[in-house]
Design a protein around this motif. Sequence first.
Motif, mmCIF file in Angstrom:
data_model
loop_
_atom_site.group_PDB
_atom_site.id
_atom_site.type_symbol
_atom_site.label_atom_id
_atom_site.label_comp_id
_atom_site.label_asym_id
_atom_site.label_seq_id
_atom_site.Cartn_x
_atom_site.Cartn_y
_atom_site.Cartn_z
ATOM 1 N N LEU A 3 0.815 -1.224 0.000
ATOM 2 C CA LEU A 3 0.000 0.000 0.000
ATOM 3 C C LEU A 3 0.844 1.269 0.000
ATOM 4 O O LEU A 3 0.299 2.373 -0.050
ATOM 5 N N GLY A 4 2.150 1.136 0.061
ATOM 6 C CA GLY A 4 3.033 2.307 0.068
ATOM 7 C C GLY A 4 4.124 2.220 1.094
ATOM 8 O O GLY A 4 4.970 3.122 1.176
ATOM 9 N N GLY A 5 4.152 1.144 1.897
ATOM 10 C CA GLY A 5 5.191 0.985 2.903
ATOM 11 C C GLY A 5 6.577 0.787 2.322
ATOM 12 O O GLY A 5 7.580 0.955 3.023
ATOM 13 N N ASP A 6 6.663 0.449 1.031
ATOM 14 C CA ASP A 6 7.953 0.321 0.358
ATOM 15 C C ASP A 6 8.260 1.520 -0.536
ATOM 16 O O ASP A 6 9.196 1.479 -1.343
ATOM 17 N N ALA A 7 7.492 2.596 -0.413
ATOM 18 C CA ALA A 7 7.680 3.755 -1.287
ATOM 19 C C ALA A 7 9.030 4.419 -1.030
ATOM 20 O O ALA A 7 9.488 4.518 0.113
ATOM 21 N N ARG A 8 9.644 4.870 -2.103
ATOM 22 C CA ARG A 8 10.917 5.588 -2.018
ATOM 23 C C ARG A 8 10.798 6.904 -2.775
ATOM 24 O O ARG A 8 9.911 7.088 -3.595
ATOM 25 N N ARG A 9 11.699 7.787 -2.470
ATOM 26 C CA ARG A 9 11.755 9.067 -3.163
ATOM 27 C C ARG A 9 13.218 9.442 -3.369
ATOM 28 O O ARG A 9 14.110 8.893 -2.707
ATOM 29 N N THR A 10 13.450 10.357 -4.276
ATOM 30 C CA THR A 10 14.799 10.899 -4.497
ATOM 31 C C THR A 10 14.854 12.294 -3.908
ATOM 32 O O THR A 10 14.062 13.165 -4.289
#
Length: 799
Positions: free
Chosen positions: A523-530
């Motif tokens: 659901l987004g717990g593995d989301a990453r950003r730069t």
Amino acid sequence: MQTPAKGESGQSAKQAALAYLQDAGVHRHLLPINDDDWQHLNDTINDDGPTRAGGFRFRWVAPRELKRNSTIETSIVWVQQTAPLAASDFVPDVLGGSIRLVVHHHGAIPLITSARSTTIENAQLSIAPEFIERTFPGRALEPAWADFLPRDLTESLLAPLLGLSDDKAGIGDARLVAYRLRKRSAVYGGTLGIAVSTTAFLSVASEEIAHRVLVDPFENELLRKAPIASACAGYAFLSDPDSKTGTFELRPDTGADLLDPERDPVALLDLDHAPGGRRKLSGPRVQVLTPAALGADYDPPVQRPPFAFSARTNAFAAVSAYSHCDSMMLLVEQFGFTNADYFAKIRRPLVVEHRAKMLAGSGARDGRGINAYVTPFRADPVGPPWDARMLFGLADFADTWRNPLGLVADVRFVWHEFCHVMILAATGSTEFDFAHSAGDALAAIMDDPSSRLVKLDDDACRGVTFPFIQLPHRRHDRKVEDGWGWNGTLYERPNPTYGLRDPAGYNAEQILSSTLFRLYCALGGDARRTNAAGVVEPDVERRRAAAYYCTYLIVSAIGSLGCVQTEPTSEASQFATALMEADVGTSEVDDDGTPRLGGMVHKVVRWAFEQQGLYQIASNSPRNEPGRPPAVDIYIDDSRAGNYGYSSSGWHALPAVLWVRHNPDGGTADAKPTPGQTNYVYVILRNRGDDAAIAASVDVFAATDSHADTWQPQAGYWHKLPVNNTPQTVPSGGSYTFGPFEWTPQTGTRNALLVRATVAGDHSNIDDDSLLRCATGPTPVEYLVRSDNNLGYREWRLP
């Protein structure tokens, strides 16, 4: 904030805000302002006093100016959301609903650096006439009451609910406001209700304390009675010291000189008053047991704030007990439940023993044990059936007398025990019949977004459920291939108790926590950003939002379970179904002012349990492998092959699956769309289910610019492309190509396509006749596509 919107030279803060509202709201639909609302604001920009008017949904509020050295540096401009009552001139403010704009003054040109909306979507106010007549006989709702309610009416409406008899002098000025309804009502026909809002001075511990009061006069219901006082300050660990520091260097036997710097300031809300201006660690939701079972030396502190104690003290444990447990009770309320309903079978306030006697061994006498329990004691015969108590022991044996560290200081352990309280309230038992609890999952999910143990290249650290106090070495990243599955070699269910290999059911707990943590990650717990430096890092905000909704689903699912004597939860599939039902049955969940619509993630829930080995083909022997997909499971491939693991590389359909041609020639090579001309779209639909998908159909929608970000059929953002296709059968493990769909993209803008596939047995979440809340929107398209493999998306920016 780094690229502010510039106003015109010489504009006032309100003028600059008005121009921005026209651009961001009326033209680009980024803020909920339509042309009529904007015109009303334009016409009343120079008016003094409330500028509310029938038919308009916003009014100006006096700006706030921040000065330094006699110079205005910043102005905060608000437009207040209002709710016109149908066929009436009564226009109350919407409680908490506004658009806030921050305007900085640097030279003659105002700069708008921030805009935030806390408005209520689809706010509608409608009141059945008979209820107005019953509450205000012979009178209509007068427009002036939105600013001032006559005192005689205020007293007659509030005094009975506040328990006031003769002395009503403590009730201040009042007005009528609109508020968001949390339940269906025979009184109201829309999404809003009406409440009397005022300040009242009420007696507490022989002192007159100001309270903010909210009363619905039509429902005759007290909605809020909260002291207007700064929350008492204290110190606790909001996250365990290892998660906070990102290392395993701090241990439960670490000295206070190293632990104390990791404490966090916390707000201790709604503490009861004691004489002399002191406060007790008890309130309407939680009570730290007094007197303590271990004797007067262990009693929780009663003093004037702040409650600031060293980590290795019993007083710190008491503060932690109140802070952690009260925040969890508040979270249940924030999810939209009332504690009176959710914990109807539990005595309230919930009793917590920060240093308790253990249930067995020497700790039963002196509390020297590393453990925690939830135990139902005999309740009052006329009250709720369970007097549940949360009992906490020590975190270590290094210094148990002079400088003890209480186990309750670790919020992860508190989450585990709090889950037992929720299960008890719903089922009459403190444990599931298929696993110990979902407490490990809640501990892991709620602490993950802020944990510094979450490293992109070190999943081993991330999977430790209790990193600080590792006595129970439990993990939430167990692999089904290693036997940690619902039909695996390491799973045991109680019959009626667990076996010798897993006497407490913690293997099953880890299988459940691994399942639910997989759901959270998807659901987004593995989301990453730069980040600005070009470094890839965890996307904390997306992870926090995922943890919030995942925890909501768990809390809702537990609350829906039946009593053990009526419907024992003996199968993991029952809890999986309860989670899916929680999502499907949700209208919306308020997440820090942003509504998250229900119905989007039920397929992801099913997939998470499938990947942990549930839904196997019947077998007499264990199977250390994932379960089977739904019988029919059609999908548009976005590189995940119909699965739901979170992909940080993108969520768009593959060009080999959703492609464009310049001619209707059936070719399979993707071409760049030509704007202003008819292009032809083709889609490959696949089926990962074991049964054929009979009479599957595909629709393709097109949108441009920012309209492509949101699915909201009534707004008309997306239009369906013409096609002559008929429904087709997609065989198990096979595919079928649909198209061509005729599409004329626009010049000089972003063009997007959204594919929707549906079939009996596997409908998309946004079918035309779908009853899911996400189907009506407004719903972010990205969230829809990530959580429904029946959907596919691509976009192009064309010259």
